[in-house]
Design an enzyme around this catalytic site. Structure first.
Site, PDB file in Angstrom:
ATOM      1  N   GLY A 199       0.811  -1.216   0.000  1.00  6.74           N
ATOM      2  CA  GLY A 199       0.000   0.000   0.000  1.00  6.74           C
ATOM      3  C   GLY A 199       0.846   1.269   0.000  1.00  6.74           C
ATOM      4  N   THR A 200       2.109   1.127  -0.342  1.00  2.00           N
ATOM      5  CA  THR A 200       3.057   2.248  -0.358  1.00  2.00           C
ATOM      6  C   THR A 200       2.549   3.425  -1.197  1.00  2.00           C
ATOM      7  OG1 THR A 200       4.570   0.397  -0.764  1.00  2.00           O
ATOM      8  CG2 THR A 200       5.565   2.589  -0.424  1.00  2.00           C
ATOM      9  N   HIS A 213      11.800   0.606   0.070  1.00  2.00           N
ATOM     10  CA  HIS A 213      11.517  -0.752   0.578  1.00  2.00           C
ATOM     11  C   HIS A 213      12.717  -1.279   1.370  1.00  2.00           C
ATOM     12  CE1 HIS A 213       7.850  -0.890  -1.651  1.00  2.00           C
ATOM     13  NE2 HIS A 213       8.382  -1.083  -2.837  1.00  2.00           N
ATOM     14  N   TYR A 250      -2.413  -1.334   6.200  1.00  2.00           N
ATOM     15  CA  TYR A 250      -3.215  -1.213   4.980  1.00  2.00           C
ATOM     16  C   TYR A 250      -4.683  -1.470   5.292  1.00  2.00           C
ATOM     17  CZ  TYR A 250      -4.902  -2.508   0.278  1.00  2.00           C
ATOM     18  OH  TYR A 250      -5.614  -2.594  -0.897  1.00  2.00           O
ATOM     19  N   GLY A 257      -7.123  -3.835  -4.684  1.00  2.00           N
ATOM     20  CA  GLY A 257      -7.325  -3.048  -3.472  1.00  2.00           C
ATOM     21  C   GLY A 257      -8.247  -3.701  -2.465  1.00  2.00           C
TER      22      GLY A 257
HETATM   23  P1  A3P Z   1      -3.485  -5.414  -4.844  1.00  2.00           P
HETATM   24  O1  A3P Z   1      -2.496  -5.951  -5.834  1.00  2.00           O
HETATM   25  O2  A3P Z   1      -3.880  -6.421  -3.811  1.00  2.00           O
HETATM   26  O3  A3P Z   1      -4.659  -4.791  -5.475  1.00  2.00           O
HETATM   27  P2  A3P Z   1       2.357  -0.879  -3.336  1.00  2.00           P
HETATM   28  O4  A3P Z   1       1.976   0.514  -3.674  1.00  2.00           O
HETATM   29  O5  A3P Z   1       3.113  -1.003  -2.050  1.00  2.00           O
HETATM   30  O6  A3P Z   1       3.048  -1.546  -4.479  1.00  2.00           O
HETATM   31  O7  A3P Z   1       1.009  -1.680  -3.043  1.00  2.00           O
HETATM   32  C1  A3P Z   1       0.163  -2.047  -4.115  1.00  2.00           C
HETATM   33  C2  A3P Z   1      -1.130  -2.608  -3.549  1.00  2.00           C
HETATM   34  O8  A3P Z   1      -1.884  -1.506  -2.972  1.00  2.00           O
HETATM   35  C3  A3P Z   1      -2.001  -3.182  -4.651  1.00  2.00           C
HETATM   36  O9  A3P Z   1      -2.742  -4.234  -4.030  1.00  2.00           O
HETATM   37  C4  A3P Z   1      -2.866  -1.979  -5.016  1.00  2.00           C
HETATM   38  O10 A3P Z   1      -4.042  -2.298  -5.712  1.00  2.00           O
HETATM   39  C5  A3P Z   1      -3.141  -1.442  -3.629  1.00  2.00           C
HETATM   40  N1  A3P Z   1      -3.608  -0.029  -3.679  1.00  2.00           N
HETATM   41  C6  A3P Z   1      -3.026   0.995  -4.305  1.00  2.00           C
HETATM   42  N2  A3P Z   1      -3.773   2.110  -4.170  1.00  2.00           N
HETATM   43  C7  A3P Z   1      -4.847   1.766  -3.430  1.00  2.00           C
HETATM   44  C8  A3P Z   1      -5.994   2.486  -2.957  1.00  2.00           C
HETATM   45  N3  A3P Z   1      -6.167   3.766  -3.219  1.00  2.00           N
HETATM   46  N4  A3P Z   1      -6.916   1.795  -2.228  1.00  2.00           N
HETATM   47  C9  A3P Z   1      -6.753   0.485  -1.943  1.00  2.00           C
HETATM   48  N5  A3P Z   1      -5.680  -0.246  -2.375  1.00  2.00           N
HETATM   49  C10 A3P Z   1      -4.737   0.386  -3.111  1.00  2.00           C
END
Ligand code: A3P
Length: 257
Positions: free
Chosen positions: A20-21, A71, A149, A216
């Site tokens: 969720g970065t 990371h 998250y 998400g």
């Molecule tokens: P999923 O692949 O389970 O959907 P990071 O940014 O650390 O790479 O994390 C990516 C994950 O965060 C992905 O998970 C992505 O869909 C989810 N994500 C990104 N923006 C989001 C938002 N606004 N609300 C919920 N989940 C989100």
């Protein structure tokens, strides 16, 4: 590699990949910057530390406070000072999300079961999720804020309140509503090219698992894990975190923290 000069007001958004970065970067960026987005890619205004250093990007020219994604493991970042928000997510959802990410962005061709084995033994980029989370959460200092998250998904309003308090930032209620709306999943999904590595939009009608802003959801691991994988994950979790199990959330793993 160019030298990196840390600043006292730097804000690190730290995490294991797929936790969720990006979501938290977008939230924090908006706390300090008014709309509309004045960038072609998020990394221009919120650099990915490891990549930026490799590319010799100019990090000194960024406006303060710098919002830096990383990371890297805890010992590398905590010594730099500034404030750190560590974003953590149920490792089982991280695993699933990372699997689809590796397929799309690294051309990973092996099966989910193969990826499961590699993730569990830390043979993936950034190593063991268990060790990463354990190190960041073991003894956080006052300058580290642990953000889940799942809490963002369930109650974004109180998470934003807590983020603002941690950063000592003051934002009106109206601005808070805007920040929340702009960082909602559907809003970010529509602007995927601003966030995805390589700056590409996954076409709306394509297989959704190829997207960077993908699903998400909480708990989608249940659609992918076999019974033996569920058990294996639980055993390794107990080994690393004891009965605390604080980094998992659902019926079986609710620490209420
Ligand atoms: P999923 O692949 O389970 O959907 P990071 O940014 O650390 O790479 O994390 C990516 C994950 O965060 C992905 O998970 C992505 O869909 C989810 N994500 C990104 N923006 C989001 C938002 N606004 N609300 C919920 N989940 C989100």
């Amino acid at each position: 590699m160019s030298p990196f000069t840390p600043r006292v007001d730097d804000i690190y958004i730290a995490s294991y990949p797929r936790s969720g970065t990006t979501w938290v970067q977008v939230i924090v960026y908006q706390i300090y910057n008014d709309p509309p987005y004045l960038f072609d890619h998020l990394s221009q205004v919120s650099p990915f530390l490891e990549v930026a250093l490799r590319q010799n990007d100019d990090l000194d020219g960024l406006t303060r406070p710098r919002i830096i994604k990383t990371h890297l493991p805890q010992p590398y970042i905590s010594r730099l000072g500034g404030k750190q928000i560590y974003v953590m997510r149920d490792g089982r959802d991280v695993l699933v999300s990372y699997y689809f990410f590796c397929k799309t962005y690294y051309g990973y061709r092996q099966s989910f079961n193969d990826f499961f084995e590699q993730f569990m033994s830390g043979r993936v980029q950034y190593g063991s999720w268990f060790q990463h989370v354990a190190a960041w959460t073991a003894d956080p200092s006052d300058s580290t804020f642990l953000l889940r998250y799942e809490d963002l998904v369930v109650d974004i309003n109180s998470c934003l309140d807590r983020i603002l308090r941690f950063l000592g930032a003051d934002v009106s209620r109206k601005e808070q509503a805007r920040i929340i709306a702009n960082s909602a999943f559907t809003a970010m999904r529509k602007e995927e090219h601003l966030f995805a590595p390589g700056g590409k939009n996954v076409p709306a009608n394509s297989e959704v698992d190829g997207a960077f802003i993908r699903q998400g959801r909480i708990g989608s691991w249940k659609e992918h894990f076999s019974a033996s994988q569920i058990q294996a994950f639980e055993e390794v979790t107990i080994k690393h975190f004891g009965n605390q199990k604080c980094h998992m959330v659902d019926d079986h793993f609710n620490c209420g923290g």
